[in-house]
Design a protein around this motif. Structure first.
Motif, PDB file in Angstrom:
ATOM      1  N   ARG A  76      19.627 -90.563 -24.615  1.00  0.00           N
ATOM      2  CA  ARG A  76      20.560 -90.554 -25.741  1.00  0.00           C
ATOM      3  C   ARG A  76      21.557 -89.415 -25.655  1.00  0.00           C
ATOM      4  O   ARG A  76      22.676 -89.532 -26.145  1.00  0.00           O
ATOM      5  N   ARG A  77      21.162 -88.315 -25.020  1.00  0.00           N
ATOM      6  CA  ARG A  77      22.059 -87.173 -24.939  1.00  0.00           C
ATOM      7  C   ARG A  77      23.245 -87.419 -24.018  1.00  0.00           C
ATOM      8  O   ARG A  77      24.121 -86.585 -23.903  1.00  0.00           O
ATOM      9  N   GLU A  78      23.262 -88.539 -23.335  1.00  0.00           N
ATOM     10  CA  GLU A  78      24.461 -88.887 -22.571  1.00  0.00           C
ATOM     11  C   GLU A  78      25.642 -89.110 -23.501  1.00  0.00           C
ATOM     12  O   GLU A  78      26.795 -89.066 -23.082  1.00  0.00           O
ATOM     13  N   ASP A  79      25.359 -89.336 -24.770  1.00  0.00           N
ATOM     14  CA  ASP A  79      26.415 -89.432 -25.767  1.00  0.00           C
ATOM     15  C   ASP A  79      26.901 -88.023 -26.087  1.00  0.00           C
ATOM     16  O   ASP A  79      26.160 -87.224 -26.672  1.00  0.00           O
ATOM     17  N   PRO A  80      28.155 -87.673 -25.711  1.00  0.00           N
ATOM     18  CA  PRO A  80      28.617 -86.294 -25.915  1.00  0.00           C
ATOM     19  C   PRO A  80      28.739 -85.914 -27.382  1.00  0.00           C
ATOM     20  O   PRO A  80      28.853 -84.738 -27.696  1.00  0.00           O
ATOM     21  N   LEU A  81      28.711 -86.887 -28.286  1.00  0.00           N
ATOM     22  CA  LEU A  81      28.834 -86.583 -29.702  1.00  0.00           C
ATOM     23  C   LEU A  81      27.503 -86.200 -30.332  1.00  0.00           C
ATOM     24  O   LEU A  81      27.476 -85.709 -31.461  1.00  0.00           O
ATOM     25  N   LEU A  82      26.409 -86.411 -29.609  1.00  0.00           N
ATOM     26  CA  LEU A  82      25.096 -86.086 -30.159  1.00  0.00           C
ATOM     27  C   LEU A  82      24.855 -84.588 -30.049  1.00  0.00           C
ATOM     28  O   LEU A  82      24.857 -84.033 -28.953  1.00  0.00           O
ATOM     29  N   PRO A  83      24.681 -83.874 -31.159  1.00  0.00           N
ATOM     30  CA  PRO A  83      24.500 -82.420 -31.079  1.00  0.00           C
ATOM     31  C   PRO A  83      23.147 -82.051 -30.504  1.00  0.00           C
ATOM     32  O   PRO A  83      22.157 -82.758 -30.690  1.00  0.00           O
ATOM     33  N   GLU A  84      23.114 -80.941 -29.771  1.00  0.00           N
ATOM     34  CA  GLU A  84      21.843 -80.381 -29.329  1.00  0.00           C
ATOM     35  C   GLU A  84      21.220 -79.637 -30.504  1.00  0.00           C
ATOM     36  O   GLU A  84      21.905 -79.202 -31.411  1.00  0.00           O
ATOM     37  N   ARG A  85      19.895 -79.482 -30.438  1.00  0.00           N
ATOM     38  CA  ARG A  85      19.199 -78.818 -31.536  1.00  0.00           C
ATOM     39  C   ARG A  85      18.201 -77.819 -30.979  1.00  0.00           C
ATOM     40  O   ARG A  85      17.628 -78.021 -29.906  1.00  0.00           O
ATOM     41  N   LEU A  86      17.982 -76.758 -31.720  1.00  0.00           N
ATOM     42  CA  LEU A  86      16.881 -75.867 -31.426  1.00  0.00           C
ATOM     43  C   LEU A  86      15.570 -76.537 -31.849  1.00  0.00           C
ATOM     44  O   LEU A  86      15.570 -77.434 -32.690  1.00  0.00           O
ATOM     45  N   PRO A  87      14.453 -76.122 -31.260  1.00  0.00           N
ATOM     46  CA  PRO A  87      13.169 -76.705 -31.668  1.00  0.00           C
ATOM     47  C   PRO A  87      12.879 -76.426 -33.138  1.00  0.00           C
ATOM     48  O   PRO A  87      13.424 -75.501 -33.743  1.00  0.00           O
ATOM     49  N   ASP A  88      11.990 -77.229 -33.706  1.00  0.00           N
ATOM     50  CA  ASP A  88      11.535 -76.972 -35.067  1.00  0.00           C
ATOM     51  C   ASP A  88      10.709 -75.693 -35.088  1.00  0.00           C
ATOM     52  O   ASP A  88       9.816 -75.509 -34.246  1.00  0.00           O
ATOM     53  N   PRO A  89      10.959 -74.820 -36.051  1.00  0.00           N
ATOM     54  CA  PRO A  89      10.139 -73.616 -36.174  1.00  0.00           C
ATOM     55  C   PRO A  89       8.902 -73.864 -37.035  1.00  0.00           C
ATOM     56  O   PRO A  89       8.883 -74.761 -37.877  1.00  0.00           O
ATOM     57  N   VAL A  90       7.890 -73.047 -36.818  1.00  0.00           N
ATOM     58  CA  VAL A  90       6.751 -72.971 -37.734  1.00  0.00           C
ATOM     59  C   VAL A  90       6.951 -71.707 -38.550  1.00  0.00           C
ATOM     60  O   VAL A  90       6.837 -70.592 -38.029  1.00  0.00           O
ATOM     61  N   VAL A  91       7.295 -71.857 -39.820  1.00  0.00           N
ATOM     62  CA  VAL A  91       7.691 -70.724 -40.662  1.00  0.00           C
ATOM     63  C   VAL A  91       6.572 -70.401 -41.649  1.00  0.00           C
ATOM     64  O   VAL A  91       6.035 -71.292 -42.315  1.00  0.00           O
ATOM     65  N   THR A  92       6.249 -69.121 -41.739  1.00  0.00           N
ATOM     66  CA  THR A  92       5.189 -68.649 -42.619  1.00  0.00           C
ATOM     67  C   THR A  92       5.691 -67.450 -43.400  1.00  0.00           C
ATOM     68  O   THR A  92       6.359 -66.571 -42.838  1.00  0.00           O
ATOM     69  N   ALA A  93       5.376 -67.428 -44.689  1.00  0.00           N
ATOM     70  CA  ALA A  93       5.745 -66.270 -45.502  1.00  0.00           C
ATOM     71  C   ALA A  93       4.893 -65.072 -45.122  1.00  0.00           C
ATOM     72  O   ALA A  93       3.748 -65.208 -44.693  1.00  0.00           O
ATOM     73  N   GLU A  94       5.468 -63.895 -45.252  1.00  0.00           N
ATOM     74  CA  GLU A  94       4.700 -62.665 -45.079  1.00  0.00           C
ATOM     75  C   GLU A  94       4.253 -62.139 -46.444  1.00  0.00           C
ATOM     76  O   GLU A  94       4.973 -62.298 -47.424  1.00  0.00           O
ATOM     77  N   PRO A  95       3.095 -61.479 -46.510  1.00  0.00           N
ATOM     78  CA  PRO A  95       2.095 -61.328 -45.447  1.00  0.00           C
ATOM     79  C   PRO A  95       1.231 -62.579 -45.326  1.00  0.00           C
ATOM     80  O   PRO A  95       1.263 -63.449 -46.205  1.00  0.00           O
TER      81      PRO A  95
END
Length: 293
Positions: A76-95
């Motif tokens: 699908r990425r052969e379509d130049p209009l498809l944006p690249e994305r960073l991976p999904d993060p695993v987000v946790t509140a501190e502490p």
């Protein structure tokens, strides 16, 4: 308890490991869940009495499903209009409490996920299954449809690329947080010399806004100008300290809504990478309830 219930119970014993495999392969939390669910459906259509080692069978099945998903994504990425994305993060509140600490101990670092994205699908599968989950090459080879020797070469190429591209982060979370706080303080104060002293010369800033292709800024000088210019233009942000895949990060909650999430890779006391997700809709979907509003 009937046979289907017993099978479901056995499957649940392996779900955490399977999710870990799929997340490392796909870098997407939702797609990882889909891959694991598909593995369950395939198990229900299989004579489980013929399966000698259920854990190994499920791991290779999830690997095969993820490989197909990666190949489809690459196509699908052969379509130049498809944006690249960073991976999904695993987000946790501190502490974090003891239970969350145990969960985070099994979380792959965010910088490593970014590097894994750069591997070809078969390389990624061979490296992840063998190096991260100790699956023998003899079991990986049929999945990638290669000989055992060729599968070893795939993993070796992936290993070299990971070694060449990845950075070993500082293990002390307190030191990580201290470095992040110092960076934010210097950026707010417009102190270019202080910023340059804490940034690696070859660092990269990657920004995923969900609309445009991934934007990459390289070099300490450029990132320093960017950081100071941002704070001058927009003023101080409401920076909420969070953990991103177990490492120090910042959630921008200016205006009471999540605007951007920054993951910092701190190595040797200096910042080596910034990874920013600035797509508010994506963040709202990914963040835990105690951080999304």
């Amino acid at each position: 308890m009937d046979h289907q219930d017993l099978l479901a119970e056995r499957f649940e014993l392996h779900r955490t490991r399977l999710n870990s495999v799929a997340y490392r392969m796909l870098g997407s939390l939702s797609e990882a869940e889909d891959a694991v669910q598909e593995a369950w459906l395939r198990l229900t259509r299989t004579d489980d009495a013929s399966i000698d080692d259920l854990a190994a069978w499920l791991t290779t099945v999830v690997g095969r499903i993820c490989l197909d998903m990666l190949r489809s994504r690459t196509s699908r990425r052969e379509d130049p209009l498809l944006p690249e994305r960073l991976p999904d993060p695993v987000v946790t509140a501190e502490p974090v409490g003891p239970e969350q600490q145990a969960e985070l101990a099994d979380t792959v670092g965010y910088a490593m996920l970014v590097v894994l994205q750069q591997l070809a699908p078969a390389e990624r599968l061979a490296f992840v299954l063998h190096d991260m989950f100790a699956v023998p090459f003899e079991e990986i080879a049929p999945v990638v449809e290669r000989s055992v020797a060729a599968t070893r070469q795939l993993a070796s190429r992936g290993r070299r690329r990971v070694k060449d591209s990845s950075v070993e982060p500082d293990p002390d979370p307190v030191a990580q947080r201290r470095a992040v706080d110092a960076f934010l303080s210097a950026a707010r104060g417009g102190d270019a010399d202080a910023l340059l002293s804490m940034l690696a010369p070859d660092l990269e800033l990657r920004n995923d806004d969900g609309v445009h292709p991934l934007r990459v800024i390289r070099g300490a000088d450029r990132v320093t100008r960017q950081a100071i210019g941002f704070h001058r233009a927009f003023g101080p942000i409401e920076a909420v300290p969070v953990l991103v895949n177990g490492a120090a990060g910042i959630l921008d909650m200016t205006g009471g809504k999540p605007r951007a999430l920054t993951s910092y890779t701190i190595s040797g006391g200096t910042v080596r990478h910034f990874d920013i997700i600035s797509d508010p809709e994506r963040l709202a979907a990914l963040l835990p309830a105690d951080l999304s509003a």
